[in-house]
Every structure is written in C-alpha cells, then in structure tokens.
Design a protein around this motif. Structure first.
Motif, PDB file in Angstrom:
ATOM      1  N   ASP A  68      59.113 104.031  57.557  1.00  0.00           N
ATOM      2  CA  ASP A  68      59.703 105.148  56.825  1.00  0.00           C
ATOM      3  C   ASP A  68      58.698 106.283  56.666  1.00  0.00           C
ATOM      4  O   ASP A  68      57.485 106.087  56.756  1.00  0.00           O
ATOM      5  N   GLN A  69      59.198 107.473  56.396  1.00  0.00           N
ATOM      6  CA  GLN A  69      58.364 108.640  56.137  1.00  0.00           C
ATOM      7  C   GLN A  69      58.519 109.031  54.668  1.00  0.00           C
ATOM      8  O   GLN A  69      59.628 109.034  54.130  1.00  0.00           O
ATOM      9  N   ALA A  70      57.413 109.355  54.033  1.00  0.00           N
ATOM     10  CA  ALA A  70      57.465 109.811  52.651  1.00  0.00           C
ATOM     11  C   ALA A  70      57.966 111.253  52.608  1.00  0.00           C
ATOM     12  O   ALA A  70      57.491 112.112  53.359  1.00  0.00           O
ATOM     13  N   ALA A  71      58.932 111.524  51.749  1.00  0.00           N
ATOM     14  CA  ALA A  71      59.457 112.881  51.587  1.00  0.00           C
ATOM     15  C   ALA A  71      58.404 113.741  50.890  1.00  0.00           C
ATOM     16  O   ALA A  71      57.478 113.230  50.254  1.00  0.00           O
ATOM     17  N   PRO A  72      58.507 115.060  50.996  1.00  0.00           N
ATOM     18  CA  PRO A  72      57.551 115.940  50.303  1.00  0.00           C
ATOM     19  C   PRO A  72      57.448 115.602  48.819  1.00  0.00           C
ATOM     20  O   PRO A  72      58.470 115.363  48.158  1.00  0.00           O
ATOM     21  N   ASN A  73      56.223 115.560  48.328  1.00  0.00           N
ATOM     22  CA  ASN A  73      55.918 115.270  46.922  1.00  0.00           C
ATOM     23  C   ASN A  73      56.283 113.850  46.492  1.00  0.00           C
ATOM     24  O   ASN A  73      56.288 113.544  45.294  1.00  0.00           O
ATOM     25  N   HIS A  74      56.573 112.988  47.442  1.00  0.00           N
ATOM     26  CA  HIS A  74      56.870 111.588  47.146  1.00  0.00           C
ATOM     27  C   HIS A  74      55.733 110.699  47.657  1.00  0.00           C
ATOM     28  O   HIS A  74      55.002 111.069  48.581  1.00  0.00           O
ATOM     29  N   ILE A  75      55.616 109.520  47.041  1.00  0.00           N
ATOM     30  CA  ILE A  75      54.646 108.517  47.492  1.00  0.00           C
ATOM     31  C   ILE A  75      55.354 107.178  47.642  1.00  0.00           C
ATOM     32  O   ILE A  75      56.342 106.901  46.949  1.00  0.00           O
ATOM     33  N   ARG A  76      54.838 106.343  48.528  1.00  0.00           N
ATOM     34  CA  ARG A  76      55.445 105.024  48.774  1.00  0.00           C
ATOM     35  C   ARG A  76      54.657 103.899  48.119  1.00  0.00           C
ATOM     36  O   ARG A  76      55.214 102.846  47.812  1.00  0.00           O
ATOM     37  N   LYS A 120      48.035 118.013  49.576  1.00  0.00           N
ATOM     38  CA  LYS A 120      48.324 116.746  50.263  1.00  0.00           C
ATOM     39  C   LYS A 120      49.649 116.151  49.803  1.00  0.00           C
ATOM     40  O   LYS A 120      50.391 115.575  50.600  1.00  0.00           O
ATOM     41  N   LEU A 121      49.956 116.289  48.508  1.00  0.00           N
ATOM     42  CA  LEU A 121      51.206 115.732  48.000  1.00  0.00           C
ATOM     43  C   LEU A 121      52.423 116.450  48.575  1.00  0.00           C
ATOM     44  O   LEU A 121      53.485 115.831  48.747  1.00  0.00           O
ATOM     45  N   ARG A 122      52.303 117.727  48.875  1.00  0.00           N
ATOM     46  CA  ARG A 122      53.445 118.473  49.411  1.00  0.00           C
ATOM     47  C   ARG A 122      53.960 117.877  50.712  1.00  0.00           C
ATOM     48  O   ARG A 122      55.142 117.977  51.030  1.00  0.00           O
ATOM     49  N   LYS A 123      53.078 117.250  51.475  1.00  0.00           N
ATOM     50  CA  LYS A 123      53.475 116.649  52.751  1.00  0.00           C
ATOM     51  C   LYS A 123      54.065 115.246  52.576  1.00  0.00           C
ATOM     52  O   LYS A 123      54.626 114.698  53.528  1.00  0.00           O
ATOM     53  N   GLY A 124      53.919 114.676  51.370  1.00  0.00           N
ATOM     54  CA  GLY A 124      54.336 113.297  51.153  1.00  0.00           C
ATOM     55  C   GLY A 124      53.227 112.347  51.564  1.00  0.00           C
ATOM     56  O   GLY A 124      52.500 112.598  52.531  1.00  0.00           O
ATOM     57  N   LEU A 125      53.082 111.246  50.834  1.00  0.00           N
ATOM     58  CA  LEU A 125      51.991 110.304  51.081  1.00  0.00           C
ATOM     59  C   LEU A 125      52.512 108.871  51.132  1.00  0.00           C
ATOM     60  O   LEU A 125      53.421 108.503  50.386  1.00  0.00           O
ATOM     61  N   ASP A 126      51.899 108.096  52.007  1.00  0.00           N
ATOM     62  CA  ASP A 126      52.205 106.662  52.027  1.00  0.00           C
ATOM     63  C   ASP A 126      51.449 105.938  50.924  1.00  0.00           C
ATOM     64  O   ASP A 126      51.976 105.008  50.308  1.00  0.00           O
ATOM     65  N   VAL A 127      50.199 106.337  50.686  1.00  0.00           N
ATOM     66  CA  VAL A 127      49.371 105.696  49.658  1.00  0.00           C
ATOM     67  C   VAL A 127      48.677 106.767  48.831  1.00  0.00           C
ATOM     68  O   VAL A 127      48.052 107.672  49.382  1.00  0.00           O
ATOM     69  N   LEU A 128      48.792 106.669  47.507  1.00  0.00           N
ATOM     70  CA  LEU A 128      48.035 107.522  46.598  1.00  0.00           C
ATOM     71  C   LEU A 128      47.224 106.631  45.664  1.00  0.00           C
ATOM     72  O   LEU A 128      47.783 105.755  44.982  1.00  0.00           O
ATOM     73  N   VAL A 129      45.924 106.842  45.632  1.00  0.00           N
ATOM     74  CA  VAL A 129      45.036 106.166  44.680  1.00  0.00           C
ATOM     75  C   VAL A 129      44.705 107.175  43.597  1.00  0.00           C
ATOM     76  O   VAL A 129      44.272 108.290  43.898  1.00  0.00           O
ATOM     77  N   GLY A 142      55.590 118.638  38.291  1.00  0.00           N
ATOM     78  CA  GLY A 142      56.659 118.503  39.283  1.00  0.00           C
ATOM     79  C   GLY A 142      56.135 118.338  40.692  1.00  0.00           C
ATOM     80  O   GLY A 142      56.904 118.464  41.660  1.00  0.00           O
ATOM     81  N   ALA A 143      54.841 118.025  40.823  1.00  0.00           N
ATOM     82  CA  ALA A 143      54.237 117.874  42.151  1.00  0.00           C
ATOM     83  C   ALA A 143      54.312 116.453  42.672  1.00  0.00           C
ATOM     84  O   ALA A 143      53.942 116.198  43.816  1.00  0.00           O
ATOM     85  N   LEU A 144      54.802 115.533  41.842  1.00  0.00           N
ATOM     86  CA  LEU A 144      54.804 114.118  42.230  1.00  0.00           C
ATOM     87  C   LEU A 144      56.095 113.454  41.769  1.00  0.00           C
ATOM     88  O   LEU A 144      56.453 113.512  40.588  1.00  0.00           O
ATOM     89  N   GLU A 145      56.790 112.837  42.703  1.00  0.00           N
ATOM     90  CA  GLU A 145      58.020 112.113  42.419  1.00  0.00           C
ATOM     91  C   GLU A 145      57.855 110.648  42.830  1.00  0.00           C
ATOM     92  O   GLU A 145      57.106 110.332  43.759  1.00  0.00           O
ATOM     93  N   PHE A 146      58.590 109.761  42.135  1.00  0.00           N
ATOM     94  CA  PHE A 146      58.440 108.326  42.375  1.00  0.00           C
ATOM     95  C   PHE A 146      59.689 107.671  42.964  1.00  0.00           C
ATOM     96  O   PHE A 146      59.797 106.454  42.989  1.00  0.00           O
ATOM     97  N   GLY A 147      60.622 108.483  43.451  1.00  0.00           N
ATOM     98  CA  GLY A 147      61.872 107.914  43.948  1.00  0.00           C
ATOM     99  C   GLY A 147      61.696 106.980  45.133  1.00  0.00           C
ATOM    100  O   GLY A 147      62.531 106.090  45.352  1.00  0.00           O
ATOM    101  N   GLN A 148      60.667 107.158  45.936  1.00  0.00           N
ATOM    102  CA  GLN A 148      60.442 106.298  47.112  1.00  0.00           C
ATOM    103  C   GLN A 148      59.371 105.233  46.881  1.00  0.00           C
ATOM    104  O   GLN A 148      59.004 104.534  47.815  1.00  0.00           O
ATOM    105  N   LEU A 149      58.914 105.091  45.639  1.00  0.00           N
ATOM    106  CA  LEU A 149      57.827 104.144  45.373  1.00  0.00           C
ATOM    107  C   LEU A 149      58.280 102.710  45.622  1.00  0.00           C
ATOM    108  O   LEU A 149      59.286 102.259  45.078  1.00  0.00           O
TER     109      LEU A 149
END
Length: 506
Positions: A68-76, A120-129, A142-149
């Motif tokens: 899957d691809q992370a949507a903009p401002n989303h993290i997995r 970096k968050l605007r592009k979407g991330l697979d992993v955020l520490v 509003g720069a970070l969403e958790f819908g795809q976590l």
C-alpha cells in the motif's frame, strides 16, 4: 538459528548480511515471528539485546509485502519514544534495515525546526518515529492523520511515564484507530507499564528474554564510596590513574553536568555534555564527537540513559546515582552491549545510601565496594546487605594519552559495619583521625556551609576559602581546608591569644 529461518524476505536478509548480523538474539527469535503473524506484543529484555531490530524487521516486512501507499499527511506505522536521542537512533535503524525496500520513513522531535518534518509528512510516510510532544503538535496543525495507521510501537514506555508524558499518551491513544497492531518494548516493566499494556494490547504475547530489571552479565559493576564534595576530584584521579579512555558519565542535574565538564576541560581533559537545556543540534554534535573519539568524556543527564548506542563503549560512570532505580539498568546498559564486556562504576556518598539500596534491590545484587586512598568517606556509607568483595577490574585502554597522575596506593576495601543513627544524613558524624586532617587539594562543587566548602565553583580572583584566607586571582578557586583544618586554625588562634599574639577572628 539464522535470520533466514525466521521467514524474513530477501531484501531484509541482504541488508542484515551486509551489516554483519548473522544470528538472531533471544528477543528477536521470539518477537519476529509473532509480529509477522500480526500479534500484539509485550516484550522485556536487557538493553543492547537487539530490541529495535526485533520490531523493526518484521514491521518493515509487513509494510513492504502489503504494497500500500501512504496518503499525503498519513502514516502507516508509528513508533513512539521518550527522548530525541532515542528517536534519532530508532529512525536510523529503520532507515538501515529498510535500505533495500521501497518504503519511506522519517523522524520527528522537538528542539529543531518543524518545517522539514512537515515537508516529509506531506508526501505520506510508511514509518514515523516520534516523541509524543512533537507528534501532538503535528497532529494539532492538521499535518498528521492516523486513518491509515496499522501498527503502533511504544519503545521505552516506562521512561515516557517517568518524563511526564502520560497526559500526552492519553490524548494520542484517543485519536488512534482501535484496529491496529500494538507492540510494547522496554528493558524494564514496572507495574504502571503492565497496567497500560492491559488496556492497550489485545491478547498479547509476552516475551521475557531475560529476568526483568537485570543487568548484562558482561558488565562488571562496583561502587567507590566517598564524600559528596570529593566526587569531582576522585573522578579525575581515577580517570588518570586507571588510564580510562572513552567514558560516559551520568550526573543528576543539568547544572552539575556543566560544572563537571568545566572542571574536566580545566584539567586538560576533552569533554562535552548532553542535557535538556542544550539545543538539539549541539546535543547531536556532542554525541557525534564522542562516537568519533574526538571527545574522551561525555557527561549527561538521564536524557542520554536510553537511545545512545555507542559501539564498544568500555565504561559508564554514575557520578550521581539515579533517583529512579530502573534508570540504573538503562544507564549501564550503554556498555556491555551485544555480548561485549563493559564496566560500570558508581561514586556513592552517604546521602545516596537509600538510592543504592533501591538499585541493589532492583537488580538483586549487593554491589562490591571500594575506597580510594586519599578520598575516603568521612561520612561512611552504611551497609545495604552482606559485604561483597570488590571484583578485579580490567583497566580500559585510553583512546588518547592522559595526563600522568601522582602515584597513590591501591583501592582499599570498605568497612561495611552499620553506623549508629544521628547527625548528617542519618549518620553519626565521625571526625577523621589526625592523619586525615589534611588538605585534599582543589574541591569542586562542595555545598556552601559543608566541611571543606569555599565559595563554590566560580572562577576569578580573590574568593574567600573555607579557612578564612583568599585564593589567588585569575585562576580556579582552590580550597585548601577540609573538616579538621578549620578547627586546627581556630585552635592555633586561641593558642596565639594566650601567648599575647593575635588570633583569627571568626
């Protein structure tokens, strides 16, 4: 058992081979299959046993296999850590392990500009520490969403509670999706963490790769007892006498860190510091210099007790014992990592006896004690248990030549006989014998009003010493009197009055 037997994919196996990982550690053997299977996990293991790889490797594999691809401002995948140093280290591990995988990762913590993190968050991330505070700031903007976590990791969660992140964690848990995989890793598992685990984890697998709150067997531990005012001198003396090379020193307060660094630099020892008042770029620079052996001594508060992975660090010194016993385990876990040998030395004074007792109770061992001749404690540290003979200590080879020190006699065993109550620190104050009533040389950081204390640590001309004289101008304050010397001066004054001379006035 090999990493291949754990069903890791080729991209990860190639990376592990390139960095020299051959055999999984006990915690990795137990955790990797469980994480790959989607299980929640509660894992406890000693520091330096590969906990980060135990969760990073299987999480990277799951993210890569799903495609899957992370949507903009989303993290997995979100990894929460208590300190900036640990955040940087865990991020570097994910970056290294995932080198051959098409995944994006980033790190976010305070003390540095937010804009690069937002980019970096605007592009979407697979992993955020991230650390909890900065993570909440990003979410509020509003720069970070958790819908795809899909996965949440709490690394060193006990330390997050110690640092006062409980309220931040409650806010975060309220906005995270309930359907997720949750992993909780730490070297210590106190009761509050187990209660948190019961609320966050669903049917978790418990991994106990070692007895809780234990220290690595490869780390030799011992205590030098002395008086508080003598700790700085004793440290410098041991540094030179033992030929110590690279040393990580833990001090209780930020002010104490800078005082010790100033003393060391004044003695010609290369030293730097890490603590909460220091800007993050300066903390990163200090750590890089220490890892590169450009700095011999790194002095730090407990902000560095976790997250510092320094290859082959030979020695950790507890200049002050920690107020939380579990932090002792983390502090000395900076040495003796991955099966290597290390040494941990604690400088302990009488008013730290309860902290020492708590540490020994936690680790289930009474630490061997010694005293260095010339630095004996006037206020004896009471026995905390059965006497333990001091173990032979290997001499670490210095990374850089150290100044020669005047020869002193070898360390002597401490008398652990309990002392009667009363007086300073709950102990009966005992005056030293006459042969001990001498100058101990420069005294750094003695408490005002304490025996041997002068004007403190200020540099400059003409401060008054404890004996009533004045030190020379332009250099470090040199206090030449200790307890006994002042009394001797008064006695000499009284004798002079009796014979018609002039005595010293108080």
């Amino acid at each position: 058992m090999s990493f291949a037997s754990l069903d890791l994919i080729d991209g990860l196996l190639r990376t592990l081979e390139s960095i020299g990982y051959k055999t999984p550690t006990p915690v990795q053997k137990q955790a990797i299959p469980a994480v790959l299977a989607g299980r929640d996990l509660l894992a406890a293991a000693q520091t330096g046993t590969g906990k980060t790889a135990a969760f990073a490797l299987p999480l990277l594999q799951r993210l890569a296999m799903e495609g899957d691809q992370a949507a903009p401002n989303h993290i997995r995948c979100l990894v929460l850590v208590p300190t900036r140093e640990l955040a940087e280290q865990v991020y570097q591990s994910f970056h290294t392990y995932g080198f051959n995988l098409p995944l994006r990762s980033a790190v976010a913590y305070g003390g540095v500009p937010m804009e690069p993190q937002l980019t970096k968050l605007r592009k979407g991330l697979d992993v955020l520490v991230a650390t909890p505070g900065r993570l909440l700031d990003l979410h509020r903007k509003g720069a970070l969403e958790f819908g795809q976590l899909q996965a949440l990791v709490l690394d060193e969660a006990d330390r997050m509670l110690d640092l006062g992140f409980a309220a931040d964690l409650d806010l975060l848990f309220a906005v995270l999706p309930p359907e997720r995989q949750t992993l909780l890793f730490s070297a210590t598992m106190p009761e509050p963490i187990r209660k948190m685990a019961a609320q966050l984890l669903r049917n978790p697998l418990t991994v106990q790769a070692s007895a809780p709150n234990t220290t690595a067997r490869t780390v030799r531990q011992m205590v030098f007892t002395t008086d508080k005012r003598n700790k700085p001198e004793l440290f410098v003396h041991l540094l030179r006498k033992e030929g110590w090379g690279q040393v990580l020193v833990f001090v209780k307060t930020r002010k104490g860190v800078e005082q010790l660094v100033g003393l060391l630099q004044g003695e010609g020892v290369s030293a730097d510091s890490i603590h909460g008042d220091k800007p993050q770029p300066a903390r990163i620079k200090a750590l890089k210099r220490f890892k590169a052996n450009d700095v011999q001594v790194l002095v730090a508060t407990d902000v560095a007790a976790r997250g510092l992975d320094i290859e082959a660090l030979p020695l950790v010194v507890n200049f002050d014992l920690p107020t939380v016993a579990e932090d002792y385990v983390h502090r000395i876990g900076r040495t003796g990592r991955a099966g290597a040998e290390g040494e941990a030395i604690s400088l302990v004074c009488a008013d730290e006896v309860e902290l020492l007792r708590a540490v020994e109770k936690l680790i289930g061992n009474v630490l061997p004690r010694a005293e260095e001749q010339g630095f004996e404690a006037d206020h004896r540290v009471p026995s905390t248990g059965a006497p333990v003979a001091a173990a032979a200590r290997p001499v670490a080879k210095p990374a850089k030549p150290a100044k020669a020190a005047p020869p002193r006699a070898a360390a002597a065993a401490v008398d652990n006989t309990p002392r009667p109550a009363g007086g300073f620190g709950g102990l009966k104050e005992e005056l030293p014998p006459k042969e001990k009533q001498r100058s101990r040389g420069p005294i750094y950081g003695a408490r005002p009003g304490s025996p041997g204390a002068g004007t403190g640590t200020k540099r400059g001309g003409g401060p008054t010493s404890a004996a009533g004289g004045r030190s020379g101008g332009g250099g470090k304050v040199v206090v030449t009197a200790t307890r006994g010397a002042k009394s001797a001066a008064h006695a000499a004054g009284r004798a002079a009055v009796k014979t018609g001379g002039r005595g010293n006035k108080r």
